[in-house]
Write an enzyme that holds these catalytic residues in place. Structure first.
Site, PDB file in Angstrom:
ATOM      1  N   HIS A  96       0.799  -1.231   0.000  1.00  0.00           N
ATOM      2  CA  HIS A  96       0.000   0.000   0.000  1.00  0.00           C
ATOM      3  C   HIS A  96       0.831   1.281   0.000  1.00  0.00           C
ATOM      4  O   HIS A  96       0.285   2.373  -0.210  1.00  0.00           O
ATOM      5  CB  HIS A  96      -0.997  -0.004   1.167  1.00  0.00           C
ATOM      6  CG  HIS A  96      -2.347   0.497   0.781  1.00  0.00           C
ATOM      7  ND1 HIS A  96      -3.487   0.276   1.519  1.00  0.00           N
ATOM      8  CD2 HIS A  96      -2.747   1.229  -0.294  1.00  0.00           C
ATOM      9  CE1 HIS A  96      -4.521   0.850   0.915  1.00  0.00           C
ATOM     10  NE2 HIS A  96      -4.097   1.430  -0.180  1.00  0.00           N
ATOM     11  N   ASP A 127      -3.835   3.677   7.752  1.00  0.00           N
ATOM     12  CA  ASP A 127      -2.569   4.042   7.093  1.00  0.00           C
ATOM     13  C   ASP A 127      -2.269   5.530   7.274  1.00  0.00           C
ATOM     14  O   ASP A 127      -1.875   6.232   6.336  1.00  0.00           O
ATOM     15  CB  ASP A 127      -2.598   3.663   5.594  1.00  0.00           C
ATOM     16  CG  ASP A 127      -2.707   2.154   5.395  1.00  0.00           C
ATOM     17  OD1 ASP A 127      -2.513   1.399   6.365  1.00  0.00           O
ATOM     18  OD2 ASP A 127      -2.996   1.731   4.254  1.00  0.00           O
ATOM     19  N   ASP A 226      -7.410  -2.401  -0.583  1.00  0.00           N
ATOM     20  CA  ASP A 226      -6.416  -3.222   0.109  1.00  0.00           C
ATOM     21  C   ASP A 226      -7.034  -4.595   0.336  1.00  0.00           C
ATOM     22  O   ASP A 226      -8.205  -4.693   0.737  1.00  0.00           O
ATOM     23  CB  ASP A 226      -6.099  -2.531   1.455  1.00  0.00           C
ATOM     24  CG  ASP A 226      -4.944  -3.165   2.213  1.00  0.00           C
ATOM     25  OD1 ASP A 226      -4.871  -4.410   2.278  1.00  0.00           O
ATOM     26  OD2 ASP A 226      -4.127  -2.403   2.768  1.00  0.00           O
TER      27      ASP A 226
HETATM   28 MN    MN Z   1      -3.577  -0.385   3.575  1.00  0.00          MN
END
Ligand code: MN
Length: 306
Positions: A96, A127, A226
């Site tokens: 990611h 994140d 994701d």
């Molecule tokens: Mn992620």
């Protein structure tokens, strides 16, 4: 639609090796054919790669592979900007951390078109760490903080020409947030729908509200998917599994609604680790979800059994 497939064999942002094989697995699982069968024109530009890495040091000793991630961010921002002028970019990850490049690249494109960029973040995690707050040091935990312009990246990451307005960001599927991230994200205007919110309201209600916001602003929409958004029972090929993720139907419903909205202009498929997969089932699921996003309906979906 003209789709541009861009392979990003990046694994330096994750703690486990294997995401480097993600683009290959998505190709083997038939992403090109799935899109062509829906009538889209597809160009696969192959994989991109960094060459030189900058000499960059940060006081946080936990940080892993910072020079490599900075180089990828720089490269992917350019690639995303250029590819988004030729068609709809579909970024085949890779971990990611790649979104630290793809999102700023498409944000620059959106700004040139005079349209605001919105981001739908489908993930178990926010994140939202900064270089200072991460304790794991895995840089796939930072991209949102960076591309929304959170402090602490200056002098390390490339300067941002067009940070994404946190009010234009919607996260769905969240169920694992570190205390430092929670504190930071509460101070922003980011919409965070955790799994409990999905359980209570249903994902359709939450997504529809966001899509109406994008449409009202005449925005472009970047979707970042994701693997760990999905429940590990249906998508085991990820290094950061968290129980209680989106079900098969919830995920397809999100994709079908995104297709109906006609708002999606770019897509990340990230964190697929084929080394952890079971006979390619996660790669196949990602391809099927992409097909739903690009127009496949329940009536023409191939029947698959495991
Ligand atoms: Mn992620």
């Amino acid at each position: 639609m003209h789709c541009r497939l861009i392979g990003i064999p990046l694994q330096d942002g994750a703690s486990r090796l294997g995401c480097e094989m993600g683009p290959s697995a998505l190709r083997v699982a038939g992403i090109r054919t799935a899109l062509e069968d829906l009538g889209h024109e597809v160009t696969d530009i192959g994989n991109v790669a960094i060459d030189d890495v900058p000499d960059v040091h940060h006081p946080n000793p936990a940080l892993r592979n910072l020079p490599q991630i900075v180089a990828w961010t720089q490269l992917l921002s350019e690639v995303a900007y250029h590819e988004s002028s030729k068609g709809m970019p579909i970024f085949l990850g890779g971990d990611h951390a790649l979104s630290a490049g793809t999102v700023p690249g498409v944000a620059r494109r959106a700004a040139e078109l005079g349209r605001p960029l919105f981001v739908l973040w489908l993930d178990a995690h926010t994140d939202f760490h900064s270089l200072d707050t991460t304790t794991s040091g895995n840089l796939h935990g930072l991209p949102v903080a960076y591309y929304t312009g959170r402090a602490g990246f200056d002098g390390y990451f490339p300067p941002l020409s067009h940070p994404v307005d946190p009010a234009n960001l919607c996260m769905i599927g969240i169920r694992s947030v570190d205390p430092a991230e929670r504190k930071a994200i509460k101070q922003t205007g980011v919409t965070v729908h955790d799994m409990r919110t999905i359980d209570e309201h249903g994902v359709a209600v939450l997504l529809r509200r966001f899509l109406e916001q994008v449409e009202a602003a005449n925005g472009l929409l970047h979707v970042s998917l994701d693997v760990d958004f999905l429940d590990p029972a249906i998508a085991p090929a990820v290094g950061t599994t968290v129980p209680g993720g989106a079900t098969f139907r919830e995920a397809h419903l999100v994709m079908e609604m995104l297709h109906d909205s006609c708002l999606v202009s770019s897509l990340d498929l990230v964190e697929l680790n084929p080394f952890l997969d079971e006979r390619g089932r996660t790669a196949t699921l990602l391809v099927d979800l992409t097909a739903s996003l690009m127009g496949r309906t329940v009536m023409d979906r191939p029947t698959r059994s495991y």
